[in-house]
Design a protein around this motif. Structure first.
Motif, PDB file in Angstrom:
ATOM      1  N   UNK A 306       0.821  -1.205   0.000  1.00 57.62           N
ATOM      2  CA  UNK A 306       0.000   0.000   0.000  1.00 57.62           C
ATOM      3  C   UNK A 306       0.859   1.260   0.000  1.00 57.62           C
ATOM      4  N   UNK A 307       0.387   2.258  -0.764  1.00 56.24           N
ATOM      5  CA  UNK A 307       1.025   3.580  -0.780  1.00 56.24           C
ATOM      6  C   UNK A 307       0.025   4.584  -1.342  1.00 56.24           C
ATOM      7  N   UNK A 308       0.150   5.846  -0.963  1.00 57.63           N
ATOM      8  CA  UNK A 308      -0.787   6.861  -1.492  1.00 57.63           C
ATOM      9  C   UNK A 308      -0.557   7.092  -2.984  1.00 57.63           C
ATOM     10  N   UNK A 309      -1.631   7.074  -3.756  1.00 56.93           N
ATOM     11  CA  UNK A 309      -1.537   7.281  -5.203  1.00 56.93           C
ATOM     12  C   UNK A 309      -2.689   8.181  -5.647  1.00 56.93           C
ATOM     13  N   UNK A 310      -2.502   8.782  -6.822  1.00 56.25           N
ATOM     14  CA  UNK A 310      -3.547   9.580  -7.453  1.00 56.25           C
ATOM     15  C   UNK A 310      -4.463   8.628  -8.211  1.00 56.25           C
ATOM     16  N   UNK A 341      -5.690   7.734  -2.919  1.00 56.68           N
ATOM     17  CA  UNK A 341      -6.054   6.509  -2.223  1.00 56.68           C
ATOM     18  C   UNK A 341      -4.800   5.793  -1.759  1.00 56.68           C
ATOM     19  N   UNK A 342      -4.911   5.119  -0.629  1.00 55.37           N
ATOM     20  CA  UNK A 342      -3.821   4.279  -0.138  1.00 55.37           C
ATOM     21  C   UNK A 342      -4.096   2.854  -0.594  1.00 55.37           C
ATOM     22  N   UNK A 343      -3.485   2.489  -1.723  1.00 57.06           N
ATOM     23  CA  UNK A 343      -3.707   1.185  -2.338  1.00 57.06           C
ATOM     24  C   UNK A 343      -2.387   0.664  -2.887  1.00 57.06           C
ATOM     25  N   UNK A 344      -2.434  -0.536  -3.429  1.00 56.16           N
ATOM     26  CA  UNK A 344      -1.295  -1.093  -4.168  1.00 56.16           C
ATOM     27  C   UNK A 344      -1.449  -0.635  -5.622  1.00 56.16           C
ATOM     28  N   UNK A 367     -17.193   2.329 -22.259  1.00 58.15           N
ATOM     29  CA  UNK A 367     -17.796   3.631 -22.547  1.00 58.15           C
ATOM     30  C   UNK A 367     -17.587   4.620 -21.413  1.00 58.15           C
ATOM     31  N   UNK A 368     -17.211   4.145 -20.232  1.00 54.12           N
ATOM     32  CA  UNK A 368     -17.000   5.051 -19.101  1.00 54.12           C
ATOM     33  C   UNK A 368     -16.174   4.338 -18.039  1.00 54.12           C
ATOM     34  N   UNK A 369     -15.281   5.113 -17.423  1.00 50.38           N
ATOM     35  CA  UNK A 369     -14.506   4.646 -16.272  1.00 50.38           C
ATOM     36  C   UNK A 369     -14.630   5.734 -15.210  1.00 50.38           C
ATOM     37  N   UNK A 370     -15.310   5.404 -14.116  1.00 47.45           N
ATOM     38  CA  UNK A 370     -15.541   6.384 -13.057  1.00 47.45           C
ATOM     39  C   UNK A 370     -14.700   6.055 -11.827  1.00 47.45           C
ATOM     40  N   UNK A 371     -14.089   7.085 -11.268  1.00 45.71           N
ATOM     41  CA  UNK A 371     -13.313   6.972 -10.035  1.00 45.71           C
ATOM     42  C   UNK A 371     -13.881   7.994  -9.056  1.00 45.71           C
ATOM     43  N   UNK A 372     -14.403   7.515  -7.931  1.00 42.50           N
ATOM     44  CA  UNK A 372     -15.017   8.417  -6.965  1.00 42.50           C
ATOM     45  C   UNK A 372     -14.832   7.871  -5.554  1.00 42.50           C
ATOM     46  N   UNK A 373     -15.081   8.724  -4.596  1.00 44.04           N
ATOM     47  CA  UNK A 373     -14.963   8.316  -3.197  1.00 44.04           C
ATOM     48  C   UNK A 373     -16.325   8.421  -2.516  1.00 44.04           C
ATOM     49  N   UNK A 374     -16.537   7.533  -1.546  1.00 42.28           N
ATOM     50  CA  UNK A 374     -17.752   7.541  -0.730  1.00 42.28           C
ATOM     51  C   UNK A 374     -17.304   7.476   0.723  1.00 42.28           C
ATOM     52  N   UNK A 449     -15.485  -1.859  -5.000  1.00 43.63           N
ATOM     53  CA  UNK A 449     -15.599  -1.101  -3.762  1.00 43.63           C
ATOM     54  C   UNK A 449     -14.403  -1.427  -2.879  1.00 43.63           C
ATOM     55  N   UNK A 450     -13.596  -0.410  -2.566  1.00 41.36           N
ATOM     56  CA  UNK A 450     -12.388  -0.591  -1.783  1.00 41.36           C
ATOM     57  C   UNK A 450     -12.564   0.155  -0.448  1.00 41.36           C
ATOM     58  N   UNK A 451     -12.662  -0.551   0.668  1.00 40.72           N
ATOM     59  CA  UNK A 451     -12.914   0.118   1.953  1.00 40.72           C
ATOM     60  C   UNK A 451     -11.656   0.774   2.531  1.00 40.72           C
ATOM     61  N   UNK A 452     -11.865   1.923   3.149  1.00 40.38           N
ATOM     62  CA  UNK A 452     -10.804   2.577   3.925  1.00 40.38           C
ATOM     63  C   UNK A 452      -9.571   2.955   3.128  1.00 40.38           C
ATOM     64  N   UNK A 453      -9.755   3.484   1.918  1.00 35.98           N
ATOM     65  CA  UNK A 453      -8.584   3.858   1.115  1.00 35.98           C
ATOM     66  C   UNK A 453      -8.176   5.308   1.364  1.00 35.98           C
TER      67      UNK A 453
END
Length: 454
Positions: A306-310, A341-344, A367-374, A449-453
């Motif tokens: 894990x590391x912070x990434x855009x 996000x803190x992910x691999x 047709x679409x790639x969405x990146x969002x946070x909840x 869905x990636x929890x706690x990123x």
């Protein structure tokens, strides 16, 4: 009808509460009955003593020529809680005019006094609890003293309510004790669950401390031994897959080089030979993709780095790797505050690439790639323009070497059957999940869905 299944903690707490309630209720009932019996017996003895004394006074007054029974009764000190009646020569007498004297004393008590000379009976007089003592003075005269039990009845009611309150408090204390006991008892099980979740997420270093509880030392030792064996088995399988894939790459590269020569000279070959050369090139490309996926699977059991990434930049980079239009990415651009996000990053980029390849191969293209946070969670959605995924395939489509029954309808059938399995493996390494939904307007939507990123 679905049967309600209660959890272990709920059952234990309910058992403690029921046991405490049963014990306290039994003790309360016994205490109430003993107290009630003692109080009533004491009150009856006091009533007998008072009636005996009053009977002597009345008996002495009857030895006159013209006895004044009413006057004698008025001289008695009965207080406000007792009432004296005299039955003399077929008439009832009391301290004052009393129209209910004849019905106040039960017939059964009158017969008992006439037969034995004395009797006592608990009953209700004018709607109030009372004890009546009867004493035979002469064959034609009997004294009856009514002792009302108002205060005693109120005292017993108070004692009853106090005992009910005590039983309720004891039951609540039993439930609290059960909750505390289950919390203490289930603590090792929570440790086992936490270790199992870590192993599921790929952390094969998770172990239980045998010194935590001596009673659970066999369980801890067995669990740790099981994890050690599982770790060794997974490591052997991983090394085997990696070694096989590595050994296949060298001859595969040689074959690919030779096939590329044939591909460049296809225009010089006859039709049948050119077709065979094309098939060889296509199958070698598929074979190369399979070997790459096997290598990725071999590395997939390792913990996520894990590391912070855009996250937005990660999605745009994956789209560019596949030569697709960057405009399909719906994420904050460099000029906005892009979600970090803190992910691999290697795994998440591979997830995006595999979903894009799946959309190209089977879904008519993305047709679409969405990146969002909840909140603290991250969400990635990849939409395609294909016929969608049937409900029967949505559970098995992420298994290894499985292509859904609708794969033929969604496009060609040249995939390895490992792409979506890798997606599920990489997402699981982050503790998340991936689902297939219907895209509004047609097509499939793969939602991650990636929890706690954050």
């Amino acid at each position: 009808m679905t049967r309600l299944r209660l959890g272990l903690r709920t059952r234990v707490v309910a058992g403690f509460a029921a046991g405490a309630l049963t014990l306290s209720a039994s003790m309360a009932l016994v205490s109430y009955e003993v107290t009630r019996s003692e109080l009533i017996s004491g009150r009856e003895r006091a009533a007998v003593r008072s009636a005996t004394f009053d009977a002597r006074v009345v008996a002495a007054g009857l030895n006159t020529d013209r006895p004044d029974i009413g006057g004698m009764l008025r001289t008695l000190d009965t207080g406000g809680n007792r009432r004296v009646l005299v039955f003399h020569l077929g008439h009832w007498y009391s301290r004052s005019a009393d129209t209910g004297a004849a019905t106040a004393v039960p017939q059964s008590l009158q017969r008992l006094v006439g037969q034995r000379g004395q009797g006592i009976q608990r009953t209700r007089v004018d709607g109030e609890p009372a004890v009546i003592v009867g004493i035979l003075l002469t064959p034609a005269t009997a004294l009856y003293e009514i002792d009302y039990l108002r205060e005693l009845d109120q005292t017993l009611r108070t004692i009853g309510w106090v005992l009910v309150l005590v039983a309720s408090v004891v039951a609540a204390a039993g439930a609290g004790l059960g909750w505390y006991a289950t919390r203490y008892v289930l603590r090792p099980l929570r440790s086992v669950a936490a270790a199992a979740q870590g192993i599921t997420a790929g952390d094969l270093t998770a172990r239980l401390d045998p010194a935590t509880d001596p009673d659970l030392q066999p369980l801890s030792a067995s669990f740790n031994e099981m994890v050690d064996q599982l770790s060794r088995r997974i490591e052997r399988d991983r090394r085997f897959a990696a070694d096989v894939s590595h050994e296949l790459r060298s001859p595969l590269q040689t074959l690919a080089a030779s096939a590329s020569v044939l591909e460049r000279r296809r225009d010089r070959l006859d039709e049948r030979t050119a077709m065979a050369a094309g098939l060889v090139v296509a199958e070698l490309a598929r074979f190369q993709s399979l070997v790459d996926d096997l290598l990725e699977l071999a590395r997939g059991d390792l913990p996520a780095q894990l590391e912070p990434v855009d996250a937005g930049e990660l999605a745009r980079r994956a789209v560019q790797r596949r030569g697709l239009d960057p405009a399909i990415v719906d994420a904050p651009g460099p000029e906005a505050e892009s979600p970090r996000w803190t992910v691999d990053p290697r795994r998440i980029e591979q997830v995006l690439v595999n979903l894009l390849d799946n959309a190209v191969t089977h879904g008519g293209g993305p047709v679409a790639v969405r990146v969002e946070t909840a909140g603290a969670d991250g969400v990635i959605e990849v939409d395609d323009d294909g016929p969608g995924v049937s409900a029967a395939d949505r559970e098995v489509i992420f298994d290894r070497f499985v292509r859904g029954r609708s794969a033929g309808a969604r496009g060609n059938d040249t995939g390895t059957g490992l792409g979506l399995s890798l997606v599920a493996q990489h997402v699981a390494a982050h503790g998340g999940r991936v689902r297939v939904l219907d895209r509004p307007g047609g097509g499939a939507r793969f939602r991650i869905e990636l929890p706690g990123v954050r």
